[in-house]
Design an enzyme around this catalytic site. Structure first.
Site, PDB file in Angstrom:
ATOM      1  N   SER A  15       0.831  -1.214   0.000  1.00  0.00           N
ATOM      2  CA  SER A  15       0.000   0.000   0.000  1.00  0.00           C
ATOM      3  C   SER A  15       0.863   1.260   0.000  1.00  0.00           C
ATOM      4  O   SER A  15       0.490   2.270  -0.614  1.00  0.00           O
ATOM      5  CB  SER A  15      -0.960  -0.008   1.195  1.00  0.00           C
ATOM      6  OG  SER A  15      -0.259   0.005   2.422  1.00  0.00           O
ATOM      7  N   ARG A  93      12.987  -7.816   5.599  1.00  0.00           N
ATOM      8  CA  ARG A  93      14.304  -8.450   5.700  1.00  0.00           C
ATOM      9  C   ARG A  93      15.279  -7.529   6.429  1.00  0.00           C
ATOM     10  O   ARG A  93      15.277  -6.317   6.206  1.00  0.00           O
ATOM     11  CB  ARG A  93      14.860  -8.733   4.303  1.00  0.00           C
ATOM     12  CG  ARG A  93      14.098  -9.799   3.547  1.00  0.00           C
ATOM     13  CD  ARG A  93      14.592 -11.179   3.894  1.00  0.00           C
ATOM     14  NE  ARG A  93      13.542 -12.175   3.697  1.00  0.00           N
ATOM     15  CZ  ARG A  93      13.632 -13.430   4.063  1.00  0.00           C
ATOM     16  NH1 ARG A  93      14.728 -13.872   4.652  1.00  0.00           N
ATOM     17  NH2 ARG A  93      12.640 -14.270   3.872  1.00  0.00           N
ATOM     18  N   ILE A  94      16.108  -8.109   7.278  1.00  0.00           N
ATOM     19  CA  ILE A  94      17.171  -7.348   7.919  1.00  0.00           C
ATOM     20  C   ILE A  94      18.262  -7.080   6.881  1.00  0.00           C
ATOM     21  O   ILE A  94      18.696  -7.990   6.178  1.00  0.00           O
ATOM     22  CB  ILE A  94      17.746  -8.118   9.117  1.00  0.00           C
ATOM     23  CG1 ILE A  94      16.677  -8.274  10.205  1.00  0.00           C
ATOM     24  CG2 ILE A  94      18.978  -7.416   9.676  1.00  0.00           C
ATOM     25  CD1 ILE A  94      17.095  -9.162  11.345  1.00  0.00           C
ATOM     26  N   HIS A 111       8.027   3.832   9.316  1.00  0.00           N
ATOM     27  CA  HIS A 111       7.756   2.960  10.466  1.00  0.00           C
ATOM     28  C   HIS A 111       6.487   3.410  11.174  1.00  0.00           C
ATOM     29  O   HIS A 111       6.281   4.620  11.380  1.00  0.00           O
ATOM     30  CB  HIS A 111       8.934   2.994  11.447  1.00  0.00           C
ATOM     31  CG  HIS A 111       8.736   2.090  12.622  1.00  0.00           C
ATOM     32  ND1 HIS A 111       8.873   0.713  12.538  1.00  0.00           N
ATOM     33  CD2 HIS A 111       8.375   2.355  13.903  1.00  0.00           C
ATOM     34  CE1 HIS A 111       8.617   0.181  13.719  1.00  0.00           C
ATOM     35  NE2 HIS A 111       8.305   1.151  14.561  1.00  0.00           N
TER      36      HIS A 111
END
Length: 211
Positions: A15, A93-94, A111
């Site tokens: 989104s 993913r890190i 975030h």
């Protein structure tokens, strides 16, 4: 500097990718959405990118020996496509120094909390469970830590007494869809300066010219 070339990294429904794509298509964001990178080839964001005619690199992490191996391949692709800015928008993913170091100051993340509160993948639920009265959205630079990079922009949202995770998530996502294209626009206009942990946003050139 020519038009900012963006690569969006996403893993899920996309989104926020769509919000950026819509802003570009609608002329509200002067940038080129040049690439989608996804670690889930079957995800909805891949469909969204194809519909928007944005090039896609979708990969399966299990096909590689390590994170560094697939990030090395991604880095080469980013350089081939002359990407100026990486936008992490729900990328699960890190990241390793393979990508973070060459793109430091040119990689941002959105975030769903007011950082430094509630980093990690459950920021919305944690804010609700903790009982804070205000949460929100943060756009920040990526520095290799867990949602720990310098903050570019934030938008606060009041938590209502009747909020559920679902209702709060809906409002947080709506705020993300507004704030992320706005922050990218500041970068595209060369208005963002990073000084240590401090991010400065200068006035638009048109405003300066009018003074």
């Amino acid at each position: 500097m020519g038009q900012l070339r963006i690569a969006v990294f996403a893993s899920g429904s996309g989104s926020n990718f769509q919000a950026v794509a819509d802003a570009v298509r609608g002329g509200r964001l002067e940038a080129e959405l040049a690439l989608l990178v996804s670690d889930r080839p079957q995800s909805k964001v891949v469909e969204r990118a194809k519909q928007a005619e944005v090039p896609v690199f979708a990969f399966s992490p299990k096909a590689y020996d390590s994170r560094e191996a697939y990030e090395t391949e991604i880095l080469q692709l980013l350089r081939e496509k002359e990407i100026d800015l990486i936008v992490l928008a729900g990328y699960m993913r890190i990241l390793t120094p393979v990508l973070v170091e060459p793109f430091y100051g040119r990689m941002i993340n959105v975030h769903p909390s007011l950082l430094p509160a509630f980093p990690g993948i459950k920021g919305i639920a944690q804010a609700l469970e903790y009982g804070v009265k205000v949460t929100g959205v943060t756009v920040h630079y990526v520095d290799g830590g867990l949602d720990s990079g310098p903050i570019i922009a934030q938008r606060a949202l009041e938590i209502r007494e009747d909020d559920t995770v679902e209702s709060l998530t809906e409002r947080v996502h709506a705020a993300e869809h507004e704030l992320l294209p706005l922050a990218i626009g500041w970068i595209a206009e060369d208005r963002v300066t990073l000084e240590g942990r401090l991010v400065r946003i200068s006035e638009p050139q048109t405003a300066k010219a009018a003074e």
